[in-house]
Scaffold this motif. Sequence first.
Motif, mmCIF file in Angstrom:
data_model
loop_
_atom_site.group_PDB
_atom_site.id
_atom_site.type_symbol
_atom_site.label_atom_id
_atom_site.label_comp_id
_atom_site.label_asym_id
_atom_site.label_seq_id
_atom_site.Cartn_x
_atom_site.Cartn_y
_atom_site.Cartn_z
ATOM 1 N N VAL A 19 0.839 -1.200 0.000
ATOM 2 C CA VAL A 19 0.000 0.000 0.000
ATOM 3 C C VAL A 19 0.874 1.250 0.000
ATOM 4 C CG1 VAL A 19 -1.728 1.298 1.313
ATOM 5 C CG2 VAL A 19 -1.880 -1.199 1.170
ATOM 6 N N ASP A 20 0.451 2.259 -0.753
ATOM 7 C CA ASP A 20 1.176 3.528 -0.810
ATOM 8 C C ASP A 20 0.757 4.382 0.383
ATOM 9 O OD1 ASP A 20 2.504 5.829 -1.405
ATOM 10 O OD2 ASP A 20 1.348 6.317 -3.198
ATOM 11 N N PHE A 21 1.545 4.338 1.457
ATOM 12 C CA PHE A 21 1.205 5.094 2.658
ATOM 13 C C PHE A 21 1.663 6.546 2.587
ATOM 14 C CE2 PHE A 21 0.735 0.827 4.640
ATOM 15 C CZ PHE A 21 -0.567 1.000 5.103
ATOM 16 N N HIS A 22 2.289 6.947 1.482
ATOM 17 C CA HIS A 22 2.496 8.374 1.267
ATOM 18 C C HIS A 22 1.158 9.055 0.989
ATOM 19 C CE1 HIS A 22 6.760 7.120 0.345
ATOM 20 N NE2 HIS A 22 6.928 8.096 1.208
ATOM 21 N N ASP A 23 0.196 8.268 0.521
ATOM 22 C CA ASP A 23 -1.156 8.762 0.329
ATOM 23 C C ASP A 23 -1.865 8.691 1.683
ATOM 24 O OD1 ASP A 23 -3.768 9.303 -0.359
ATOM 25 O OD2 ASP A 23 -3.754 8.059 -2.154
ATOM 26 N N HIS A 24 -2.111 9.857 2.277
ATOM 27 C CA HIS A 24 -2.647 9.897 3.647
ATOM 28 C C HIS A 24 -4.030 9.266 3.729
ATOM 29 C CE1 HIS A 24 -2.541 11.208 7.779
ATOM 30 N NE2 HIS A 24 -3.720 11.797 7.653
ATOM 31 N N ARG A 25 -4.748 9.195 2.608
ATOM 32 C CA ARG A 25 -6.060 8.556 2.618
ATOM 33 C C ARG A 25 -5.948 7.098 3.035
ATOM 34 N NH1 ARG A 25 -7.822 9.849 -3.418
ATOM 35 N NH2 ARG A 25 -5.707 9.032 -3.681
ATOM 36 N N ASN A 26 -4.903 6.416 2.579
ATOM 37 C CA ASN A 26 -4.715 5.020 2.946
ATOM 38 C C ASN A 26 -4.382 4.864 4.419
ATOM 39 O OD1 ASN A 26 -5.196 4.150 0.319
ATOM 40 N ND2 ASN A 26 -3.049 4.321 -0.272
ATOM 41 N N VAL A 27 -3.659 5.822 4.973
ATOM 42 C CA VAL A 27 -3.369 5.807 6.416
ATOM 43 C C VAL A 27 -4.672 5.880 7.203
ATOM 44 C CG1 VAL A 27 -2.222 7.011 8.310
ATOM 45 C CG2 VAL A 27 -1.104 6.870 6.071
ATOM 46 N N VAL A 28 -5.571 6.762 6.781
ATOM 47 C CA VAL A 28 -6.850 6.931 7.468
ATOM 48 C C VAL A 28 -7.685 5.654 7.377
ATOM 49 C CG1 VAL A 28 -9.031 8.210 7.486
ATOM 50 C CG2 VAL A 28 -6.876 9.425 7.106
ATOM 51 N N ILE A 29 -7.709 5.026 6.200
ATOM 52 C CA ILE A 29 -8.502 3.801 6.007
ATOM 53 C C ILE A 29 -8.020 2.694 6.930
ATOM 54 C CG2 ILE A 29 -9.054 1.951 4.376
ATOM 55 C CD1 ILE A 29 -8.924 4.104 2.155
ATOM 56 N N PHE A 43 -0.266 7.347 -14.024
ATOM 57 C CA PHE A 43 0.405 6.623 -12.952
ATOM 58 C C PHE A 43 -0.608 6.299 -11.862
ATOM 59 C CE2 PHE A 43 3.334 9.814 -14.782
ATOM 60 C CZ PHE A 43 4.169 8.940 -15.469
ATOM 61 N N ALA A 44 -0.695 5.024 -11.516
ATOM 62 C CA ALA A 44 -1.702 4.586 -10.541
ATOM 63 C C ALA A 44 -1.371 5.042 -9.128
ATOM 64 C CB ALA A 44 -1.831 3.060 -10.573
ATOM 65 N N ASP A 45 -0.073 5.075 -8.804
ATOM 66 C CA ASP A 45 0.337 5.486 -7.463
ATOM 67 C C ASP A 45 1.782 5.960 -7.507
ATOM 68 O OD1 ASP A 45 1.880 3.141 -7.617
ATOM 69 O OD2 ASP A 45 0.354 1.960 -6.579
ATOM 70 N N THR A 46 2.319 6.278 -6.331
ATOM 71 C CA THR A 46 3.677 6.806 -6.245
ATOM 72 C C THR A 46 4.700 5.812 -6.768
ATOM 73 O OG1 THR A 46 2.974 8.033 -4.288
ATOM 74 C CG2 THR A 46 5.338 7.877 -4.671
ATOM 75 N N ASP A 47 4.514 4.548 -6.436
ATOM 76 C CA ASP A 47 5.468 3.530 -6.894
ATOM 77 C C ASP A 47 5.469 3.422 -8.419
ATOM 78 O OD1 ASP A 47 6.299 2.894 -4.345
ATOM 79 O OD2 ASP A 47 4.831 1.300 -4.075
ATOM 80 N N ALA A 48 4.288 3.536 -9.039
ATOM 81 C CA ALA A 48 4.213 3.464 -10.503
ATOM 82 C C ALA A 48 4.947 4.634 -11.141
ATOM 83 C CB ALA A 48 2.749 3.448 -10.938
ATOM 84 N N LEU A 49 4.873 5.807 -10.516
ATOM 85 C CA LEU A 49 5.580 6.978 -11.037
ATOM 86 C C LEU A 49 7.093 6.769 -10.951
ATOM 87 C CD1 LEU A 49 5.644 9.898 -12.057
ATOM 88 C CD2 LEU A 49 5.375 10.655 -9.672
ATOM 89 N N ARG A 50 7.561 6.271 -9.807
ATOM 90 C CA ARG A 50 8.993 6.020 -9.649
ATOM 91 C C ARG A 50 9.480 4.949 -10.627
ATOM 92 N NH1 ARG A 50 9.133 4.687 -4.581
ATOM 93 N NH2 ARG A 50 8.951 2.458 -4.951
#
Length: 619
Positions: free
Chosen positions: A363-373, A477-484
């Motif tokens: 999970v991309d935890f740089h996305d704060h939404r995922n932290v909240v979930i 890009f789906a998420d941060t990892d996909a961008l990298r």
Amino acid sequence: MLPPAKLAVYGFQHVLAFYAGAVIVPILLAGAIGLNERELIHLINADLFTCGIASIIQSVGFWKVGVRLPLLQGVTFTAVSPMIAIGMAAGGGTDGLLVIYGSVIVAGLFTFLIAPVFGKLIRFFPPVVTGSVITIIGLALLPVAAADAVGGADNPHPEDWHNLAFALGTLALIVVIQRVFRGFMATVAVLIGLVAGTLVAWATGFATFSAVGESAWFGVTTPFFFGIPKFGLAAIVSMIVVMLITAVETTGDVFATGEIVDKRVGKSDIARALRADGLATTIGGIFNSFPYTCFAENVGLVRLTRVKSRYVVATAGAIMIVIGLLPKAGAIVAGIPHPVLGGAALAMFATVAVVGFQTLSRVDFHDHRNVVIVASSVGLAMFVTAQPDVAKALPEWAQVVFGSGITLGSITAIVLNIVFHHIGRGRGPAVAGSPGEGTVRLEQVNGMSREEFVATFGRLFQGETAVVGHAYDRRPFADTDALRTAFQEALFAAPRDEQRALMAEYPDLGGLDIGEASERDQSAAGLTRLADEDQQEFEALAATYRERFGIPLIVCVRDAHNRDHILRDGALRLTNSPAQEHAAALIEIAKVANHRFADLVADANPIHTARTSWTKSAR
């Protein structure tokens, strides 16, 4: 398909791990609605018999029914409170039981029919949801294991050191076997722990098998043993809600098992699993049993033993059918002391949670939404698990949800994922900029022009921007990892002349006027503050390397240990071929770009970065 002897041993291990959880539902229900002992014995036999059929359906499968994974089926705990409420509302006793069976049959048919629709909802179960649900299942079941470890939920004695000794002794034996042995012995560690713990308890007088002599040799459960089922609208609606909740739990277990056996789970697999649940539940209502779902403790056993054959579970199903027909055999298994079973369950349930941790690692935890979930779903699940009586503060219809930590946590994860990721206009995680100056979020990146994209991420590489332009072509890009990953793939797929032009842009190690980005890199090893003698050594190495390979010596300084290490490694690289150094330079450029990308993300997420840094320092 394993040899018959191994199938029998591994299957019996599953039965032992499953047995207590399987019989607890009829025991609780019988006590609550006022059934007598004879009726309770029949319920237990019917439960085991139908569990065996359900497990074979799920693991072996036919047509579009059964997920064909090593998943063992058992009566869902979620149904206990609703079934008690239904039975008591109908007057209790066998009259209440008949209304329960009517609702179970209809709810099973409903689940079977909606399975394909539910399978299409798999997009609402990304790793942030499935990882949360799997973790919650493991954590929420640990109190059940703990209750067994202190003597059982119905008669706990945490102050009795004997209970502690049997529980910890069983757990310790399982751990020792896993550490010392390999192969077959390691895979039956749980079985050995249960058998050894039970024998010790029997030898010391803490286990009794008196019920074996009192039980009949043979007993058959017949359809509608207690009478023709009765159908009530309120009861049916309640049981359908239970099955919808159970479908979420089943989905989590299927994903967990898929992780363990390295099988990619798709919507057709979820549909197959739910059809099996629905069919087994309908059969359960006919053969005097209850709603069925996958048993998480056996998912943990598959993980712990690494025995991934679905035919092991099918064998366990066959054994349960036999036990369901032989009350004496069931009485022997029932003789396992609670603390012994609790010690083994601690390992198995915790292992389920570990599978959840592994899923959450994607999970991309740089996305704060995922932290909240994750935080909200796990927090609420543990709240209800620790304080189960909180459900009594709510209306009866809400107690179905708040009566189970697994149920509440699973629903919370699903709903929050929909709210944050599927409703409205999501902005995505911050990937560049800073809160003070304005952050650049993933959605904005996907909508950038090529010029804007290059201006934002051009600093990842030195001077030359062609590679950044190639990464732009890989949107969205789906998420941060996909961008990298896009930057990495663009670098290695670029034409050779572009790669050489990019390499030429990198400054010499320890050089002067190297630019802000390189200064940040090289300062990690102190190359921006070299003494005169060290400066001369680096200049000599750089000149020799350029003369031999035609490019600067490129090193990801942040991964190097110190200046001496860089000099020694650089001297060794002088002996390589030009082709090897070309590849080595690309790898070092990719490492530098990864660090610079991490800097961009860290600058845009100061709270997450501070939390991560604090955690690492605390360790």
